[in-house]
Design a protein around this motif. Sequence first.
Motif, short mmCIF file in Angstrom:
data_model
loop_
_atom_site.label_atom_id
_atom_site.label_comp_id
_atom_site.label_asym_id
_atom_site.label_seq_id
_atom_site.Cartn_x
_atom_site.Cartn_y
_atom_site.Cartn_z
N PRO A 1 0.71 -1.22 -0.10
CA PRO A 1 0.21 -0.07 -0.09
C PRO A 1 0.82 1.37 0.06
O PRO A 1 1.88 0.83 0.29
N GLU A 2 0.30 2.46 -0.35
CA GLU A 2 0.72 3.73 -0.46
C GLU A 2 1.92 3.86 -1.28
O GLU A 2 2.95 4.37 -1.20
N LYS A 3 1.68 3.17 -2.54
CA LYS A 3 2.63 3.28 -3.62
C LYS A 3 2.89 4.61 -4.14
O LYS A 3 1.82 5.45 -4.05
N ASP A 4 3.97 4.96 -4.36
CA ASP A 4 4.71 6.29 -4.98
C ASP A 4 4.50 7.41 -3.90
O ASP A 4 4.76 8.59 -4.30
N LYS A 5 4.34 7.02 -2.93
CA LYS A 5 4.73 8.21 -1.57
C LYS A 5 6.11 7.88 -1.03
O LYS A 5 6.50 7.00 -0.98
N TRP A 6 6.25 8.92 -0.29
CA TRP A 6 7.70 9.10 0.19
C TRP A 6 7.59 8.06 1.69
O TRP A 6 6.80 8.19 2.12
N SER A 7 8.88 7.51 1.84
CA SER A 7 9.10 6.52 3.02
C SER A 7 10.38 6.51 3.52
O SER A 7 11.39 6.93 2.56
N LEU A 8 10.62 6.09 4.73
CA LEU A 8 11.64 5.78 5.22
C LEU A 8 12.27 4.41 4.65
O LEU A 8 11.20 3.63 4.23
N ILE A 9 13.44 4.13 4.56
CA ILE A 9 13.84 2.87 4.19
C ILE A 9 13.84 1.76 5.09
O ILE A 9 14.07 2.06 6.25
N GLY A 10 13.00 0.57 4.91
CA GLY A 10 12.89 -0.42 5.80
C GLY A 10 12.65 -1.74 5.38
O GLY A 10 12.76 -2.05 4.14
N GLY A 11 12.59 -2.78 6.03
CA GLY A 11 12.31 -4.03 5.63
C GLY A 11 12.04 -4.91 6.81
O GLY A 11 12.02 -4.75 7.89
N PHE A 12 11.47 -6.22 6.52
CA PHE A 12 11.12 -7.33 7.55
C PHE A 12 12.04 -7.89 8.08
O PHE A 12 13.27 -8.40 7.52
N LEU A 13 11.83 -8.20 9.33
CA LEU A 13 13.06 -9.22 10.11
C LEU A 13 13.03 -10.49 9.43
O LEU A 13 12.01 -11.15 9.47
N LYS A 14 14.16 -11.14 9.34
CA LYS A 14 14.23 -12.47 8.72
C LYS A 14 14.34 -13.57 10.02
O LYS A 14 14.87 -12.94 11.01
N LYS A 15 14.06 -14.67 10.03
CA LYS A 15 14.22 -15.55 11.00
C LYS A 15 15.69 -15.80 11.34
O LYS A 15 15.82 -16.09 12.57
N SER A 16 16.68 -15.68 10.61
CA SER A 16 17.81 -15.81 10.83
C SER A 16 18.80 -14.62 11.63
O SER A 16 19.97 -14.70 11.70
N GLU A 17 17.91 -13.47 11.74
CA GLU A 17 18.82 -12.57 12.08
C GLU A 17 18.01 -11.60 13.31
O GLU A 17 16.90 -11.73 13.39
N ASN A 18 18.79 -11.02 14.28
CA ASN A 18 17.97 -10.09 15.32
C ASN A 18 17.93 -8.80 14.77
O ASN A 18 18.12 -8.53 13.60
N LEU A 19 17.22 -7.94 15.78
CA LEU A 19 17.01 -6.57 15.18
C LEU A 19 18.07 -5.90 14.64
O LEU A 19 18.19 -5.19 13.37
N ASP A 20 19.10 -5.82 15.20
CA ASP A 20 20.27 -5.12 14.73
C ASP A 20 20.69 -5.54 13.43
O ASP A 20 21.22 -4.78 12.69
N GLU A 21 20.96 -6.85 13.41
CA GLU A 21 21.41 -7.31 11.95
C GLU A 21 20.38 -6.93 10.99
O GLU A 21 20.91 -6.60 9.81
N ALA A 22 19.02 -6.80 11.26
CA ALA A 22 18.02 -6.34 10.20
C ALA A 22 18.27 -5.11 9.70
O ALA A 22 18.41 -4.71 8.54
N ALA A 23 18.63 -4.16 10.83
CA ALA A 23 18.77 -2.85 10.35
C ALA A 23 20.09 -2.51 9.62
O ALA A 23 20.11 -1.66 8.81
#
Length: 243
Positions: free
Chosen positions: A52-74
């Motif tokens: 949702p919200e295609k073509d709108k401005w956003s921070l860069i982000g992503g989903f946490l993977k099972k193999s990583e902790n939060l710091d690693e995902a960031a």
Amino acid sequence: MKLGTASHNEDANTKLQYYQKEDQVLLSVDCIIFGFDEKELKVLLVKRDFEPEKDKWSLIGGFLKKSENLDEAAIRVLNVLTGLKDIYMEQLYSYSRIDRDPGQRTISVAYFALIDLNAKNFDKIKIDSAKWFEINKIPQLIFDHNEMIDKAMLRLRRKALVKPIGFELLPEKFTMRELQSLYESILDKKLDKRNFINKVNLLDILDKLEEKDMTSSRKGSFLYRFNEEKYKRKSDEGFDFKI
């Protein structure tokens, strides 16, 4: 070592299956990336290319993977966008409002990072739709991303008054004018030049170099370097960083 790690991950995944009857909620990380270009503090945004919200401005982000902790995902998300590693990054806050993401129930953990835009190891942004925005000219963003930036700015201002965190946004060598411009951008107010220089000199954590920046005037401006060892010694003695 690798076999042990794989076995551990398999065991963890097996245990996760015990909770299949519980509600499944997505967990994401969003990165507020601050940069300084010798004059203005900026934030890196991307134009979203999916709903949702295609073509709108956003921070860069992503989903946490099972193999990583939060710091690693960031760190992964930041690296995908900028190609950078080993830069200052700090966990900020968690956002869990039920309806914050219309796509699916998602909890986001926000991080903020500090980048010197003129660093030699920062060649270019790897996503075509990314753009730097001055901190006072940020558009309306998706979801609660404006709120994230506001909270990150409050954290940055508070830290900048008690720790030399601002030097993470500067090149190794900088002028006093650049340092003042940085703190004016962070604090969102004009600072008296003479008072600012006096306060910085009293801190005694900079090395004045023999080199000059000749682009600012005919006489040039002396360059300075942050002395981390001086700061650490003073911190051990109960030093209070204030500008």
